[in-house]
Write an enzyme that holds these catalytic residues in place. Structure first.
Site, PDB file in Angstrom:
ATOM      1  N   GLN A 199      -0.241   5.029   0.944  1.00  0.00           N
ATOM      2  CA  GLN A 199      -0.391   5.343   2.366  1.00  0.00           C
ATOM      3  C   GLN A 199       0.944   5.783   2.974  1.00  0.00           C
ATOM      4  O   GLN A 199       0.994   6.671   3.824  1.00  0.00           O
ATOM      5  CB  GLN A 199      -0.919   4.114   3.124  1.00  0.00           C
ATOM      6  CG  GLN A 199      -1.178   4.373   4.593  1.00  0.00           C
ATOM      7  CD  GLN A 199      -2.319   5.341   4.822  1.00  0.00           C
ATOM      8  OE1 GLN A 199      -3.385   5.183   4.244  1.00  0.00           O
ATOM      9  NE2 GLN A 199      -2.094   6.352   5.660  1.00  0.00           N
ATOM     10  N   ARG A 235      -3.253  12.005   2.629  1.00  0.00           N
ATOM     11  CA  ARG A 235      -3.420  11.177   1.436  1.00  0.00           C
ATOM     12  C   ARG A 235      -3.707  12.077   0.234  1.00  0.00           C
ATOM     13  O   ARG A 235      -3.204  11.853  -0.863  1.00  0.00           O
ATOM     14  CB  ARG A 235      -4.589  10.187   1.628  1.00  0.00           C
ATOM     15  CG  ARG A 235      -4.356   9.113   2.673  1.00  0.00           C
ATOM     16  CD  ARG A 235      -3.309   8.114   2.236  1.00  0.00           C
ATOM     17  NE  ARG A 235      -3.643   7.461   0.990  1.00  0.00           N
ATOM     18  CZ  ARG A 235      -4.488   6.426   0.857  1.00  0.00           C
ATOM     19  NH1 ARG A 235      -5.055   5.911   1.926  1.00  0.00           N
ATOM     20  NH2 ARG A 235      -4.730   5.882  -0.325  1.00  0.00           N
ATOM     21  N   HIS A 268       0.863  -1.191   0.000  1.00  0.00           N
ATOM     22  CA  HIS A 268       0.000   0.000   0.000  1.00  0.00           C
ATOM     23  C   HIS A 268       0.902   1.244   0.000  1.00  0.00           C
ATOM     24  O   HIS A 268       0.956   1.991   0.977  1.00  0.00           O
ATOM     25  CB  HIS A 268      -0.896  -0.028   1.247  1.00  0.00           C
ATOM     26  CG  HIS A 268      -2.035   0.950   1.213  1.00  0.00           C
ATOM     27  ND1 HIS A 268      -2.337   1.708   0.108  1.00  0.00           N
ATOM     28  CD2 HIS A 268      -2.933   1.301   2.169  1.00  0.00           C
ATOM     29  CE1 HIS A 268      -3.375   2.481   0.381  1.00  0.00           C
ATOM     30  NE2 HIS A 268      -3.754   2.258   1.617  1.00  0.00           N
TER      31      HIS A 268
HETATM   32  N1  NVA Z   1      -4.369  -3.780   5.687  1.00  0.00           N
HETATM   33  C1  NVA Z   1      -5.613  -3.116   5.396  1.00  0.00           C
HETATM   34  C2  NVA Z   1      -5.378  -1.700   4.993  1.00  0.00           C
HETATM   35  C3  NVA Z   1      -6.639  -0.916   4.704  1.00  0.00           C
HETATM   36  C4  NVA Z   1      -6.353   0.475   4.207  1.00  0.00           C
HETATM   37  C5  NVA Z   1      -6.353  -3.891   4.313  1.00  0.00           C
HETATM   38  O1  NVA Z   1      -5.712  -4.343   3.357  1.00  0.00           O
HETATM   39  O2  NVA Z   1      -7.572  -4.058   4.426  1.00  0.00           O
HETATM   40  N1   CP Z   2      -6.136   3.931   4.456  1.00  0.00           N
HETATM   41  C1   CP Z   2      -6.898   3.629   3.381  1.00  0.00           C
HETATM   42  O1   CP Z   2      -6.395   3.256   2.324  1.00  0.00           O
HETATM   43  O2   CP Z   2      -8.234   3.822   3.564  1.00  0.00           O
HETATM   44  P1   CP Z   2      -9.411   3.397   2.579  1.00  0.00           P
HETATM   45  O3   CP Z   2      -9.467   1.867   2.600  1.00  0.00           O
HETATM   46  O4   CP Z   2     -10.626   4.029   3.161  1.00  0.00           O
HETATM   47  O5   CP Z   2      -9.121   3.884   1.196  1.00  0.00           O
END
Ligand code: NVA
Ligand code: CP
Length: 306
Positions: free
Chosen positions: A135, A288, A132
């Protein structure tokens, strides 16, 4: 010659480029706070492909493109041919022939790589099961704004060795900080990734050991999107890995707490920790917007200039 840059992990930008991007994000935030209208991307279109839910990612990319004078288009597999099995390669060629930049949130990281391989425009990874990176841009901006350069600092990751944890490992390398990771047995991050970054990353079991004297403590949900059916078992396995004010007290005096959100109060983070002055999850979430605007600008300018 046209050269298309993608952002699939933090390793797609050099440490210098990342540093400049964070500075630019801080500038773009100031401009927005001053009410400056800055529309360099009129008529530019972003395709946003979401195979998983999102609040922050969708709102930040869509708002960011609108603020730049462009447009963002929300595509879900429910209403596109992607969900009916049209090959990724074909989808990538078609979609990228009509838009200027693409953002994808999906399960498989390989799918994003494949899409990028067939795309004629920049592709942004907006979360996969493995990484990710967007983030982390926001997290690094937030640390820079509140504490200055993160280089040489120590960060503790508490909980699941998941996509966020993997991106923290890449960040440790690109932004040059030390990372202590505390996970229950069986939930460690990818061992090859840890081995490749062994000079900066240590994996341990006890959260108390990981947070001792650190400058930043970070956690994330115990069951990520796609793991909903493991939620109950994970609740048992992760007991003892909650970040709360008592655990934070073992960190350095001016340590910050971050969480990418959504937060599950009473699980990976206590209610009291979310209300604690050391918690910066909300400025982190706002960033973000600014960090991804800097990313869009970087990728689109690169496309124009080269
Ligand atoms: N680790 C979490 C992050 C959400 C922004 C997921 O993948 O659901
Ligand atoms: N932190 C993040 O990516 O949040 P969302 O899943 O709401 O996009």
């Amino acid at each position: 010659m046209m050269s298309t840059r993608h952002f699939l992990t933090l390793l797609d930008l050099s440490p210098d480029e990342l540093k400049q991007l964070i500075q630019r994000a801080i500038e773009l935030k100031q401009m927005r706070n001053q009410g400056v209208i800055y529309e360099p991307f009129k008529n530019r279109v972003m395709a946003m492909i979401f195979e998983k839910a999102s609040t922050r990612t969708r709102v930040s990319f869509e708002a960011g493109m609108a603020q730049f004078g462009g447009h963002a288009m929300f595509l879900s597999p429910r209403d596109t041919q992607l969900g009916r099995g049209e090959p990724v390669e074909d989808s990538a060629r078609v979609i990228s022939s009509m838009v200027d930049i693409v953002m994808i949130r999906t399960f498989s990281h390989a799918l994003v790589e494949q899409f990028a391989a067939y795309s004629s425009v920049p592709v942004i990874n907006a979360l996969t099961d493995d990484f990710h990176p967007c983030q982390l841009l926001a997290d690094m901006q937030t640390f820079q704004e509140l504490r200055g350069d993160i280089r040489g600092s120590t960060v503790a990751w508490i909980g699941d060795g998941n996509n966020m944890c993997h991106s923290y490992i890449n960040a440790a390398r690109q932004f040059d900080f030390k990372l202590n990771i505390a996970c229950p047995e069986g939930f460690e991050p990818n061992s090859d990734l840890v081995a490749r970054n062994a000079d900066r990353v240590s994996v341990m079991e006890a959260p108390e050991d990981a947070v001792k004297g650190v400058d930043l403590v970070v956690t994330d949900v115990w069951a990520s999107m796609g793991q909903e059916n493991e939620q109950r078992q994970r609740m048992r396995e992760f007991r003892g890995y909650q970040v709360n004010p008592e655990l934070m007290d073992l960190a350095s005096r001016d340590a910050l707490f971050m969480h990418c959100l959504p937060a599950h109060r009473g699980e990976e983070v206590s209610e009291s920790m979310m209300d604690d002055p050391r918690c910066v999850a909300f400025p982190e979430a706002e960033n973000r917007l600014h960090a991804q605007k800097a990313l869009i600008e970087f990728l689109l300018h690169h496309l124009i200039v080269n």
